[in-house]
Design a protein around this motif. Structure first.
Motif, PDB file in Angstrom:
ATOM      1  N   ARG A 292       9.447   9.976   0.782  1.00 46.31           N
ATOM      2  CA  ARG A 292       9.109   8.702   0.145  1.00 46.31           C
ATOM      3  C   ARG A 292       7.596   8.535   0.081  1.00 46.31           C
ATOM      4  O   ARG A 292       6.881   8.892   1.018  1.00 46.31           O
ATOM      5  N   LYS A 293       7.142   7.926  -1.014  1.00 46.99           N
ATOM      6  CA  LYS A 293       5.720   7.627  -1.130  1.00 46.99           C
ATOM      7  C   LYS A 293       5.435   6.224  -0.638  1.00 46.99           C
ATOM      8  O   LYS A 293       4.293   5.842  -0.420  1.00 46.99           O
ATOM      9  N   GLN A 294       6.500   5.492  -0.493  1.00 47.84           N
ATOM     10  CA  GLN A 294       6.367   4.094  -0.123  1.00 47.84           C
ATOM     11  C   GLN A 294       7.663   3.686   0.565  1.00 47.84           C
ATOM     12  O   GLN A 294       8.732   4.150   0.186  1.00 47.84           O
ATOM     13  N   CYS A 333       1.578   6.163   8.303  1.00 50.18           N
ATOM     14  CA  CYS A 333       1.240   5.155   7.307  1.00 50.18           C
ATOM     15  C   CYS A 333      -0.228   4.782   7.418  1.00 50.18           C
ATOM     16  O   CYS A 333      -0.757   4.606   8.520  1.00 50.18           O
ATOM     17  N   THR A 356      -2.958  -7.243   3.596  1.00 48.90           N
ATOM     18  CA  THR A 356      -2.897  -5.790   3.776  1.00 48.90           C
ATOM     19  C   THR A 356      -3.819  -5.336   4.900  1.00 48.90           C
ATOM     20  O   THR A 356      -4.903  -5.874   5.056  1.00 48.90           O
ATOM     21  N   ILE A 393       5.540  -3.539   3.241  1.00 52.49           N
ATOM     22  CA  ILE A 393       5.463  -2.342   2.409  1.00 52.49           C
ATOM     23  C   ILE A 393       4.537  -1.343   3.100  1.00 52.49           C
ATOM     24  O   ILE A 393       3.371  -1.657   3.334  1.00 52.49           O
ATOM     25  N   SER A 395       2.593   2.008   2.677  1.00 49.26           N
ATOM     26  CA  SER A 395       2.199   2.930   1.616  1.00 49.26           C
ATOM     27  C   SER A 395       1.038   3.808   2.092  1.00 49.26           C
ATOM     28  O   SER A 395       0.610   3.694   3.232  1.00 49.26           O
ATOM     29  N   ASP A 396       0.555   4.619   1.169  1.00 47.75           N
ATOM     30  CA  ASP A 396      -0.410   5.656   1.527  1.00 47.75           C
ATOM     31  C   ASP A 396       0.143   6.464   2.708  1.00 47.75           C
ATOM     32  O   ASP A 396      -0.473   6.551   3.758  1.00 47.75           O
TER      33      ASP A 396
END
Length: 484
Positions: A292-294, A333, A356, A393, A395-396
């Motif tokens: 998964r990218k996210q 992450c 974030t 969420i 991500s990265d």
DNA sequence: TCTGGGGTCCTAGGACCC
DNA sequence: TCTGGGGTCCTAGGACCC
């Protein structure tokens, strides 16, 4: 789960489609921006056309319920989304009385009472397990299988061209039914999009016996003529409306439309669909599940939430789920977002806010991320607001093994985090989810199911409603079906 | 009272650099 | 200071899927 629908990028390794139609080398060069135009002369004209079968569980969630409760057979049955919100699976009998996908439960009370519809909360533990059984069974029939979603798989039947493909598909259906109890439909075609069409058509046409082979041109012509362009895989409502404006309403018209015009309208995605309808395979079978990218974990609350503490507890639970997924794919992450929002279906002032955090050195530690979300929530929380939903969420995401440290990062802490998470995951794997959890998650089970009444304290407002959930027949010993 | 959750890909446009 | 072009990277928004 959804890696390779028509929106996905084309894998450069897959270009046999060009072989069957050498004149389309030009087309192929447009399909993938990443790859050079294939040299038609270098491709053997004898390269075999691929054969795809799409196997799809009929009314999958409802069928899972039926497996363990035969009294549901021939009855209208529906399964609801989280919080018993809306319909996400329905049997043919439920479709016949007008219940639609996505209908909110509270708007169809009448129909439900009148027709005595059997209503169930979703039970993902059960469906996930039944899905795994179905996939295991399917794997017996081909070495090349792509698990496309919880209830669908693409099978490559490339080596089976000498057999009667429809016969083979009927055999697959029979064995899946015998070994799992799940009824299926199977569509066969030279491309994924055509296999999808075949599958839908097989379901619709009761005379098909649940199997349709669209490998030959005449069959394609007649089925596509009756098939709405809007129902083609990858054509959503927006695209269907655009196509209609240029006079394209059937799949046959779409196939035969000017491919450049379609691309202008629907981007490269539309071009691929047209080519696939023509029998040129642009979408390859993807057997390996990419990381998964996210990772998202978000949920509406069972009841409105007003306090920062409740939000923190809810989000701590979402982070826990997300981090489990993160560690399962061995990623770390670097960016974590948190959001909160009001009920968008309610009149009155709406509120949405998010924040974030970035981690210089990637982390997969539930503890660290819960601490981080807590800080974010303090900055985005406003008093006096009725919150309905929150989420996180991640991500990265990058490989955990390659986490890089700066001078200021605490490497010792990092390796302790990893050890702690290993222990937690091991215990929870053995003893059951949330046996060991971070204190910030509170005592409530995320799912307020009918069976959780043991606790004396009322469930927090954020926990999900699931008033009509069946037992986890296949994944919890206590819930084993009793016979006799 | 009451309307899901979790993903991916593509494109356009802005920031920035040479 | 002005003008021009081209490239890369990032992000937000749109669209779609189950």
């Amino acid at each position: 789960m959804h890696k390779c629908h028509p929106q996905s990028q084309v894998s450069p390794a897959h270009s046999p489609c060009v072989a069957s139609a050498p004149t389309s080398a030009q087309d192929a060069s447009h399909i993938s921006n990443a790859m050079p135009a294939p040299d038609a002369s270098s491709i053997s004209n004898l390269a075999p056309t691929p054969i795809f079968a799409l196997v799809d569980g009929n009314s999958f969630y409802c069928s899972c319920e039926r497996v363990f409760n035969p009294s549901l057979i021939n009855q209208p049955v529906i399964v609801l989304s989280n919080n018993d919100g809306c319909v996400i699976s329905r049997t043919d009998e439920a479709k016949a009385i007008g219940i639609k996908m996505g209908d909110p439960l509270h708007l169809i009370g009448d129909i439900i009472r009148r027709h005595r519809v059997r209503v169930y909360s979703s039970n993902y533990a059960l469906y996930g397990d039944m899905s795994a059984r179905m996939m295991t069974t399917l794997a017996q029939f081909t070495p090349e299988l792509e698990v496309y979603s919880i209830d669908e798989a693409f099978l490559s039947l490339d080596g089976f061209a000498n057999r009667d493909l429809a016969d083979y598909a009927r055999e697959i259906r029979r064995v899946v039914r015998r070994d799992t109890g799940i009824p299926t439909a199977i569509g066969i075609g030279p491309t994924k999009v055509l296999a999808k069409v075949a599958n839908r058509a097989a379901k619709k046409n009761k005379r098909s016996g649940g199997v349709l082979n669209l490998c030959d041109r005449a069959a394609q012509d007649s089925v596509l003529a009756e098939f709405a362009a809007a129902d083609v895989w990858g054509i959503g409502a927006r695209s269907a409306a655009k196509l209609a404006r240029m006079g394209v309403t059937t799949a046959l018209q779409l196939r035969d439309a000017d491919v450049d015009a379609v691309q202008k309208l629907l981007t490269i995605v539309g071009r691929r669909i047209v080519l696939e309808l023509r029998g040129q395979s642009c979408l390859a079978l993807e057997m390996v599940q990419e990381d998964r990218k996210q990772i998202v974990s978000s949920k509406s609350f069972g009841r409105p939430v007003y306090t920062l503490d409740d939000l923190k507890e809810a989000v701590a639970n979402y982070v826990t789920r997300a981090c489990e997924k993160l560690r399962r794919q061995k990623s770390a992450c670097h960016t974590l977002s948190v959001f909160v929002q009001t009920n968008r279906f309610k009149d009155g002032p709406q509120y949405y806010n998010s924040g974030t955090i970035t981690f210089g050195a990637g982390t997969a530690s539930t503890v660290r991320m819960i601490a981080a979300t807590s800080g974010v929530l303090e900055t985005i929380f406003r008093d006096g607001i009725e919150y309905k939903k929150a989420g996180v969420i991640l991500s990265d995401l990058r490989p955990a093994i390659a986490v890089e440290f700066s001078l200021f990062d605490d490497q010792r802490q990092h390796s302790q985090d990893i050890k702690a998470m290993k222990v937690m995951d091991a215990i929870n794997a053995r003893m059951g989810r949330d046996t060991l959890k971070v204190g910030a998650c509170g005592n409530a089970s995320a799912n307020t199911s009918a069976s959780s009444g043991a606790a004396n304290t009322p469930a927090p407002a954020w926990t999900m409603k699931a008033a009509m959930r069946t037992p986890c027949y296949t994944t919890r010993w206590q819930d084993l079906l009793q016979v006799g």
